[in-house]
Write an enzyme that holds these catalytic residues in place. Structure first.
Site, PDB file in Angstrom:
ATOM      1  N   LYS A  70      34.247  25.305 -37.876  1.00 20.57           N
ATOM      2  CA  LYS A  70      32.961  25.295 -38.005  1.00 20.57           C
ATOM      3  C   LYS A  70      32.335  25.077 -36.825  1.00 20.57           C
ATOM      4  O   LYS A  70      31.141  25.748 -36.519  1.00 20.57           O
ATOM      5  CB  LYS A  70      32.278  23.845 -38.872  1.00 20.57           C
ATOM      6  CG  LYS A  70      32.858  23.968 -40.453  1.00 20.57           C
ATOM      7  CD  LYS A  70      32.820  22.635 -41.043  1.00 20.57           C
ATOM      8  CE  LYS A  70      32.992  22.864 -42.492  1.00 20.57           C
ATOM      9  NZ  LYS A  70      33.174  21.686 -43.287  1.00 20.57           N
ATOM     10  N   ASP A  99      24.847  19.868 -46.087  1.00 24.65           N
ATOM     11  CA  ASP A  99      26.017  20.058 -47.070  1.00 24.65           C
ATOM     12  C   ASP A  99      25.368  20.116 -48.440  1.00 24.65           C
ATOM     13  O   ASP A  99      26.307  20.314 -49.353  1.00 24.65           O
ATOM     14  CB  ASP A  99      27.002  18.863 -46.886  1.00 24.65           C
ATOM     15  CG  ASP A  99      28.397  19.139 -46.745  1.00 24.65           C
ATOM     16  OD1 ASP A  99      28.796  20.388 -46.643  1.00 24.65           O
ATOM     17  OD2 ASP A  99      29.374  18.228 -46.512  1.00 24.65           O
ATOM     18  N   GLN A 122      32.752  15.222 -42.978  1.00 22.05           N
ATOM     19  CA  GLN A 122      33.740  15.943 -43.525  1.00 22.05           C
ATOM     20  C   GLN A 122      34.403  14.855 -44.532  1.00 22.05           C
ATOM     21  O   GLN A 122      34.717  13.927 -44.148  1.00 22.05           O
ATOM     22  CB  GLN A 122      34.712  16.469 -42.487  1.00 22.05           C
ATOM     23  CG  GLN A 122      35.819  17.302 -42.694  1.00 22.05           C
ATOM     24  CD  GLN A 122      35.474  18.723 -43.204  1.00 22.05           C
ATOM     25  OE1 GLN A 122      34.190  19.318 -42.876  1.00 22.05           O
ATOM     26  NE2 GLN A 122      36.131  19.383 -44.283  1.00 22.05           N
TER      27      GLN A 122
HETATM   28  N1  GUN Z   1      35.733  19.429 -47.116  1.00 19.49           N
HETATM   29  C1  GUN Z   1      36.109  20.552 -47.772  1.00 19.49           C
HETATM   30  N2  GUN Z   1      35.073  21.405 -47.651  1.00 19.49           N
HETATM   31  C2  GUN Z   1      33.893  20.442 -47.468  1.00 19.49           C
HETATM   32  C3  GUN Z   1      32.623  20.827 -47.414  1.00 19.49           C
HETATM   33  O1  GUN Z   1      31.964  22.137 -47.714  1.00 19.49           O
HETATM   34  N3  GUN Z   1      31.841  19.740 -46.816  1.00 19.49           N
HETATM   35  C4  GUN Z   1      32.517  18.656 -46.339  1.00 19.49           C
HETATM   36  N4  GUN Z   1      31.571  17.557 -46.335  1.00 19.49           N
HETATM   37  N5  GUN Z   1      33.592  18.339 -46.711  1.00 19.49           N
HETATM   38  C5  GUN Z   1      34.390  19.400 -47.103  1.00 19.49           C
END
Ligand code: GUN
Length: 285
Positions: A53, A120, A97
């Site tokens: 990311k 998110d 995350q």
């Molecule tokens: N863990 C795996 N995919 C995601 C996501 O799209 N957002 C978040 N916050 N954690 C994740």
């Protein structure tokens, strides 16, 4: 031959547009969009996702910061960090995350994020907006899947879409988003009896169950467009929830793993961050 739903290429094209948008902001001497990711602990998969990311932000010119907190952080400590970021005017997007270490529940932490910075799309305010078909932030993987289908002109209106999986992060928001796109949606999950009877009727099949190569020829018809959200490690190799080699010659369209949904999730996070920035700038004048 089936159509390859090339998420990597689709994401690169979206990145190019975002890069141009950000270059324009830079030329005008404006503040740049900024994403902050909170990473608690050092789960290797999470570290890898967060790094990807961060790299994507750098490619397009979005400012990016990763705040790493120790695995022993308490819920209150994580919420304190979120509140600081809520108040920081230079921050447009906040992402915590998941999963959190030691099975710490995420609900209170997610609810502490300013919904206008919730790139998110997991805050209850944004979940409600999705259900009400109002504008708000939509979880990145779900939105990325729909962007991928639209890019390849897979018809959504009136189509029968079967979503395999009902997770907060993917299955549920996808079912809702596809309903908003006028699909007829069936959600299948671990307690569904005879999943193939549903998927064989589907125009669109989204596999988000987390079972390596579960979806075989027996599940599909030749009209199906198949999107594979699965990321499973088998003998150190990444494989999806769909048995790609087994079904690729049967179906109408299919996304690969890797280079399918993964890049779409990341580029959607960039889009959501840009959207948060634009809304906040418009609001602050
Ligand atoms: N863990 C795996 N995919 C995601 C996501 O799209 N957002 C978040 N916050 N954690 C994740």
């Amino acid at each position: 031959m089936s159509i390859l739903l090339d998420g990597k290429q689709c994401a690169l094209d979206i990145e190019s547009t975002l890069k141009l948008d950000i270059e324009k902001l830079q030329a005008l001497g404006k503040r740049l969009p900024k994403l902050v990711v909170l990473l608690v602990g050092d789960n290797p998969a999470s570290v890898s996702y967060v790094t990807n990311k961060d790299k994507a932000c750098h490619r397009v010119g979005i400012l990016s910061e990763i705040i790493r907190l120790s695995e022993t952080s308490t819920e209150a400590m994580i919420i304190d960090e979120v509140i600081k970021l809520n108040k920081d005017d230079s921050v447009d997007g906040i992402l915590v995350q998941l999963p959190l270490p030691n099975r710490m529940p995420s609900k209170k932490i997610i609810e502490s994020i300013d919904p206008n910075k919730d790139v998110d799309g997991l805050h209850s305010v944004n979940v409600t907006k999705l259900v009400m078909n109002e504008k708000g932030f939509v979880p990145c993987t779900a939105k990325g899947v729909v962007t991928l289908l639209k890019t390849y002109h897979i018809p959504l209106q009136g189509a029968h879409a079967v979503v395999l999986g009902r997770s907060q992060l993917v299955g549920r928001p996808l079912a809702q988003l596809l309903t908003n796109e006028n699909c007829t949606v069936t959600v299948c999950h671990s307690k569904t009896i005879d999943i193939p009877q549903y998927t064989r009727m589907a125009d669109i099949v989204i596999a988000a169950i987390g079972q390596a190569k579960m979806v075989t020829k027996d599940y599909l018809s030749s009209k199906a467009a198949v999107v594979d959200v699965g990321i499973n490690k088998v003998d150190d190799k990444l494989v999806g929830d769909v048995d790609f080699e087994n079904v690729v010659d049967l179906v109408r369209a299919i996304s690969p793993v890797p280079k399918g949904v993964g890049p779409m999730t990341i580029v959607t996070l960039l889009q959501n961050t840009m959207e948060a920035y634009t809304l906040r700038e418009a609001h602050h004048g």
